[in-house]
Design a protein around this motif. Structure first.
Motif, PDB file in Angstrom:
ATOM      1  N   GLY A 218      17.686 -40.143 -56.353  1.00  0.00           N
ATOM      2  CA  GLY A 218      18.592 -40.570 -55.410  1.00  0.00           C
ATOM      3  C   GLY A 218      18.160 -42.518 -55.224  1.00  0.00           C
ATOM      4  N   ASP A 219      17.010 -42.679 -54.987  1.00  0.00           N
ATOM      5  CA  ASP A 219      16.497 -43.957 -55.053  1.00  0.00           C
ATOM      6  C   ASP A 219      17.350 -45.105 -55.646  1.00  0.00           C
ATOM      7  OD1 ASP A 219      15.085 -43.372 -52.709  1.00  0.00           O
ATOM      8  OD2 ASP A 219      13.601 -43.327 -54.255  1.00  0.00           O
ATOM      9  N   LEU A 220      17.482 -44.982 -56.830  1.00  0.00           N
ATOM     10  CA  LEU A 220      18.336 -45.909 -57.891  1.00  0.00           C
ATOM     11  C   LEU A 220      19.578 -45.827 -57.387  1.00  0.00           C
ATOM     12  CD1 LEU A 220      18.285 -47.438 -60.216  1.00  0.00           C
ATOM     13  CD2 LEU A 220      18.953 -45.384 -61.781  1.00  0.00           C
ATOM     14  N   GLU A 221      20.631 -44.937 -57.663  1.00  0.00           N
ATOM     15  CA  GLU A 221      21.930 -45.286 -56.929  1.00  0.00           C
ATOM     16  C   GLU A 221      21.500 -45.454 -55.888  1.00  0.00           C
ATOM     17  OE1 GLU A 221      25.474 -44.927 -56.634  1.00  0.00           O
ATOM     18  OE2 GLU A 221      24.310 -44.718 -58.062  1.00  0.00           O
ATOM     19  N   GLU A 222      20.799 -45.599 -54.392  1.00  0.00           N
ATOM     20  CA  GLU A 222      20.534 -45.834 -53.494  1.00  0.00           C
ATOM     21  C   GLU A 222      20.554 -47.717 -53.522  1.00  0.00           C
ATOM     22  OE1 GLU A 222      18.454 -42.715 -50.080  1.00  0.00           O
ATOM     23  OE2 GLU A 222      16.990 -45.191 -50.987  1.00  0.00           O
ATOM     24  N   ALA A 223      19.833 -48.537 -54.550  1.00  0.00           N
ATOM     25  CA  ALA A 223      19.671 -49.188 -54.905  1.00  0.00           C
ATOM     26  C   ALA A 223      21.115 -50.198 -55.254  1.00  0.00           C
ATOM     27  CB  ALA A 223      18.887 -49.605 -55.565  1.00  0.00           C
ATOM     28  N   LEU A 224      21.650 -49.746 -56.374  1.00  0.00           N
ATOM     29  CA  LEU A 224      22.959 -49.567 -57.138  1.00  0.00           C
ATOM     30  C   LEU A 224      24.807 -49.926 -56.050  1.00  0.00           C
ATOM     31  CD1 LEU A 224      22.525 -47.811 -60.425  1.00  0.00           C
ATOM     32  CD2 LEU A 224      22.134 -50.917 -60.276  1.00  0.00           C
ATOM     33  N   ASN A 225      24.190 -48.809 -55.418  1.00  0.00           N
ATOM     34  CA  ASN A 225      25.064 -48.242 -54.400  1.00  0.00           C
ATOM     35  C   ASN A 225      24.976 -49.884 -52.777  1.00  0.00           C
ATOM     36  OD1 ASN A 225      27.403 -47.374 -51.975  1.00  0.00           O
ATOM     37  ND2 ASN A 225      25.738 -47.490 -51.172  1.00  0.00           N
ATOM     38  N   ALA A 226      24.048 -50.414 -52.537  1.00  0.00           N
ATOM     39  CA  ALA A 226      23.192 -51.623 -52.036  1.00  0.00           C
ATOM     40  C   ALA A 226      23.949 -52.426 -52.794  1.00  0.00           C
ATOM     41  CB  ALA A 226      22.184 -51.724 -51.473  1.00  0.00           C
ATOM     42  N   ALA A 227      23.640 -52.685 -53.769  1.00  0.00           N
ATOM     43  CA  ALA A 227      24.296 -53.741 -55.112  1.00  0.00           C
ATOM     44  C   ALA A 227      25.418 -54.083 -54.739  1.00  0.00           C
ATOM     45  CB  ALA A 227      23.607 -54.388 -56.003  1.00  0.00           C
ATOM     46  N   ARG A 228      26.258 -53.149 -54.816  1.00  0.00           N
ATOM     47  CA  ARG A 228      28.150 -52.885 -54.864  1.00  0.00           C
ATOM     48  C   ARG A 228      28.167 -53.398 -52.932  1.00  0.00           C
ATOM     49  NH1 ARG A 228      26.519 -48.290 -58.283  1.00  0.00           N
ATOM     50  NH2 ARG A 228      26.786 -46.045 -56.622  1.00  0.00           N
ATOM     51  N   MET A 229      27.850 -53.111 -52.108  1.00  0.00           N
ATOM     52  CA  MET A 229      28.314 -53.407 -50.923  1.00  0.00           C
ATOM     53  C   MET A 229      27.933 -54.297 -50.303  1.00  0.00           C
ATOM     54  SD  MET A 229      29.770 -50.358 -49.664  1.00  0.00           S
ATOM     55  CE  MET A 229      30.108 -50.232 -51.344  1.00  0.00           C
ATOM     56  N   ILE A 230      27.045 -54.888 -51.003  1.00  0.00           N
ATOM     57  CA  ILE A 230      27.360 -57.065 -50.771  1.00  0.00           C
ATOM     58  C   ILE A 230      27.206 -57.564 -51.348  1.00  0.00           C
ATOM     59  CG2 ILE A 230      24.875 -56.070 -49.041  1.00  0.00           C
ATOM     60  CD1 ILE A 230      22.994 -57.360 -51.247  1.00  0.00           C
ATOM     61  N   GLY A 231      28.085 -57.027 -52.549  1.00  0.00           N
ATOM     62  CA  GLY A 231      29.210 -58.312 -53.768  1.00  0.00           C
ATOM     63  C   GLY A 231      29.823 -59.094 -52.579  1.00  0.00           C
ATOM     64  N   ASP A 232      30.183 -60.049 -52.991  1.00  0.00           N
ATOM     65  CA  ASP A 232      30.841 -61.123 -52.062  1.00  0.00           C
ATOM     66  C   ASP A 232      32.943 -60.408 -52.044  1.00  0.00           C
ATOM     67  OD1 ASP A 232      29.629 -62.841 -51.768  1.00  0.00           O
ATOM     68  OD2 ASP A 232      29.724 -63.679 -54.073  1.00  0.00           O
ATOM     69  N   ASP A 233      33.092 -59.785 -53.154  1.00  0.00           N
ATOM     70  CA  ASP A 233      34.573 -59.385 -53.053  1.00  0.00           C
ATOM     71  C   ASP A 233      34.851 -58.425 -52.119  1.00  0.00           C
ATOM     72  OD1 ASP A 233      33.160 -57.778 -54.674  1.00  0.00           O
ATOM     73  OD2 ASP A 233      34.430 -57.022 -56.203  1.00  0.00           O
ATOM     74  N   HIS A 234      33.475 -56.960 -51.980  1.00  0.00           N
ATOM     75  CA  HIS A 234      33.603 -56.229 -51.131  1.00  0.00           C
ATOM     76  C   HIS A 234      33.277 -56.638 -50.242  1.00  0.00           C
ATOM     77  CE1 HIS A 234      33.494 -51.941 -49.647  1.00  0.00           C
ATOM     78  NE2 HIS A 234      32.083 -52.329 -49.495  1.00  0.00           N
ATOM     79  N   LEU A 235      32.643 -56.931 -49.378  1.00  0.00           N
ATOM     80  CA  LEU A 235      32.700 -57.999 -48.065  1.00  0.00           C
ATOM     81  C   LEU A 235      33.895 -59.011 -47.706  1.00  0.00           C
ATOM     82  CD1 LEU A 235      28.833 -59.193 -48.124  1.00  0.00           C
ATOM     83  CD2 LEU A 235      29.726 -57.704 -46.940  1.00  0.00           C
ATOM     84  N   GLN A 236      34.577 -59.416 -48.739  1.00  0.00           N
ATOM     85  CA  GLN A 236      35.187 -60.411 -48.240  1.00  0.00           C
ATOM     86  C   GLN A 236      36.476 -59.531 -47.929  1.00  0.00           C
ATOM     87  OE1 GLN A 236      36.046 -63.367 -50.948  1.00  0.00           O
ATOM     88  NE2 GLN A 236      34.319 -64.686 -50.192  1.00  0.00           N
ATOM     89  N   LYS A 237      37.049 -58.454 -48.182  1.00  0.00           N
ATOM     90  CA  LYS A 237      37.872 -57.472 -48.381  1.00  0.00           C
ATOM     91  C   LYS A 237      37.280 -55.989 -46.923  1.00  0.00           C
ATOM     92  CE  LYS A 237      38.484 -56.169 -53.093  1.00  0.00           C
ATOM     93  NZ  LYS A 237      38.484 -55.168 -53.986  1.00  0.00           N
ATOM     94  N   ARG A 238      36.052 -56.702 -46.501  1.00  0.00           N
ATOM     95  CA  ARG A 238      35.505 -55.747 -45.465  1.00  0.00           C
ATOM     96  C   ARG A 238      35.965 -56.647 -43.775  1.00  0.00           C
ATOM     97  NH1 ARG A 238      31.682 -51.817 -44.914  1.00  0.00           N
ATOM     98  NH2 ARG A 238      31.980 -52.526 -42.620  1.00  0.00           N
ATOM     99  N   ALA A 239      36.013 -58.295 -44.653  1.00  0.00           N
ATOM    100  CA  ALA A 239      36.041 -59.066 -43.369  1.00  0.00           C
ATOM    101  C   ALA A 239      37.889 -59.222 -43.122  1.00  0.00           C
ATOM    102  CB  ALA A 239      35.866 -60.696 -43.623  1.00  0.00           C
ATOM    103  N   GLY A 240      39.116 -58.452 -43.987  1.00  0.00           N
ATOM    104  CA  GLY A 240      40.053 -58.464 -44.630  1.00  0.00           C
ATOM    105  C   GLY A 240      40.724 -59.626 -44.467  1.00  0.00           C
ATOM    106  N   LYS A 241      39.911 -60.044 -45.624  1.00  0.00           N
ATOM    107  CA  LYS A 241      40.267 -61.435 -46.997  1.00  0.00           C
ATOM    108  C   LYS A 241      40.990 -61.153 -48.070  1.00  0.00           C
ATOM    109  CE  LYS A 241      37.847 -64.392 -43.808  1.00  0.00           C
ATOM    110  NZ  LYS A 241      36.384 -65.088 -43.739  1.00  0.00           N
ATOM    111  N   VAL A 242      41.591 -62.096 -48.992  1.00  0.00           N
ATOM    112  CA  VAL A 242      42.014 -61.777 -50.131  1.00  0.00           C
ATOM    113  C   VAL A 242      40.459 -62.265 -50.662  1.00  0.00           C
ATOM    114  CG1 VAL A 242      42.860 -61.715 -52.053  1.00  0.00           C
ATOM    115  CG2 VAL A 242      44.134 -61.386 -49.693  1.00  0.00           C
ATOM    116  N   PRO A 243      39.807 -61.611 -51.410  1.00  0.00           N
ATOM    117  CA  PRO A 243      38.878 -61.898 -52.149  1.00  0.00           C
ATOM    118  C   PRO A 243      39.396 -63.715 -52.928  1.00  0.00           C
ATOM    119  CG  PRO A 243      38.971 -60.458 -52.500  1.00  0.00           C
ATOM    120  CD  PRO A 243      39.966 -60.372 -51.913  1.00  0.00           C
TER     121      PRO A 243
END
Length: 280
Positions: A218-243
């Motif tokens: 599960g460690d590899l998936e944890e790292a890959l998931n972290a990389a996805r969760m801190i992508g610019d598009d994801h963070l901007q969507k989380r902030a309620g913005k259009v990427p």
């Protein structure tokens, strides 16, 4: 991640006992001033996700560290030691010279560096001026509870990413990119920073491959998931913005996870040349 028996790095500077910022009911005053990105080598800015919690004011009073903070320091120190061992082997083999590791500064709330002031809200960052990485270990909690990036290997990936910026500095890539950024417009400068950050993700993947014997299921998936969760598009969507791709400074979720995977699969620094490829 199996860290039992792993040595602790001596290159850790712990500033957390000297005070820091109190976390209070809202962000205001000094808190608003310190929640800023630190130039082009800044970490992940999670300011848009801070609502009722935040930083209020600095305190110079010494304080005792909690048991959780002590455990976070031990974990960080051990992960840092693995990066020292990995890059000390890879540099002679792939670069042809020795590796000089960075120092890592642990702080609580607010700190100062030659690159400017920083708060936990800006995320971990690397300052090439003093060759140190800076980390508020509370960011691990933010990752888990607010960003959806939980797990010890996700936290280890963050440390490895900042060390990767030091690797870039050792290779002369950071100063070269900084000069190019200064001569470019904002959109082009952001695009250069994205390539820099994706290369650091790829170098982090090389570290992960090298410490494969310490990884748990599960460690590899944890790292890959972290990389996805801190992508610019994801963070901007989380902030309620259009990427807005022209504002990206770290890359999309897909790009960050894919470049990490590239480093993990190859273990070869040549595969991390994000500056020559047409496909990020």
């Amino acid at each position: 991640m199996r860290l039992r028996g792993i040595r602790r790095s001596r290159n850790v500077e712990d500033r957390r006992r000297s005070g820091g910022a109190r976390r209070g009911a809202g962000v205001g005053g000094i808190g608003l001033l310190v929640i800023v990105a630190v130039a082009y080598f800044a970490g992940v800015d999670v300011t848009p996700l801070l609502q009722n919690g935040g930083l209020q004011q600095e305190s110079s009073e010494p304080r005792q560290l909690s048991a959780e903070e002590e455990r976070a320091a031990e974990f960080t120190s051990q992960v840092l030691a693995t990066t020292e061992d990995v890059w000390s082997q890879i540099f002679p083999a792939q670069v042809g010279r020795d590796y000089t590791p960075p120092a890592l500064v642990l702080y609580s709330g607010v700190t100062q560096s030659p690159c400017g002031g920083a708060s936990g809200a800006t995320g971990p960052f690397y300052c090439p001026a003093d060759r140190k990485a800076y980390l508020d270990t509370e960011f691990f909690t933010t990752m888990s509870r607010q960003l959806g990036a939980s797990g010890d290997f996700a936290a280890a990936y963050v440390i490895a990413h900042e060390v990767a910026h030091h690797v870039q500095n050792e290779l002369g890539i950071l100063p070269e990119v900084n000069r190019a950024r200064q001569a470019a417009g904002q959109t082009e400068a952001n695009a250069l920073t994205v390539r820099l950050e994706l290369q650091a993700d790829c170098l982090s993947g090389i570290w992960a491959k090298a410490v494969g014997g310490l990884m748990e299921p599960g460690d590899l998936e944890e790292a890959l998931n972290a990389a996805r969760m801190i992508g610019d598009d994801h963070l901007q969507k989380r902030a309620g913005k259009v990427p807005q791709p022209h504002t990206f400074t770290h890359g999309t979720s897909e790009q960050r996870s894919r470049w990490f995977a590239t480093g993990f699969q190859t273990g070869d620094m040549r595969s991390c040349d994000t500056f020559s490829t047409n496909r990020l």
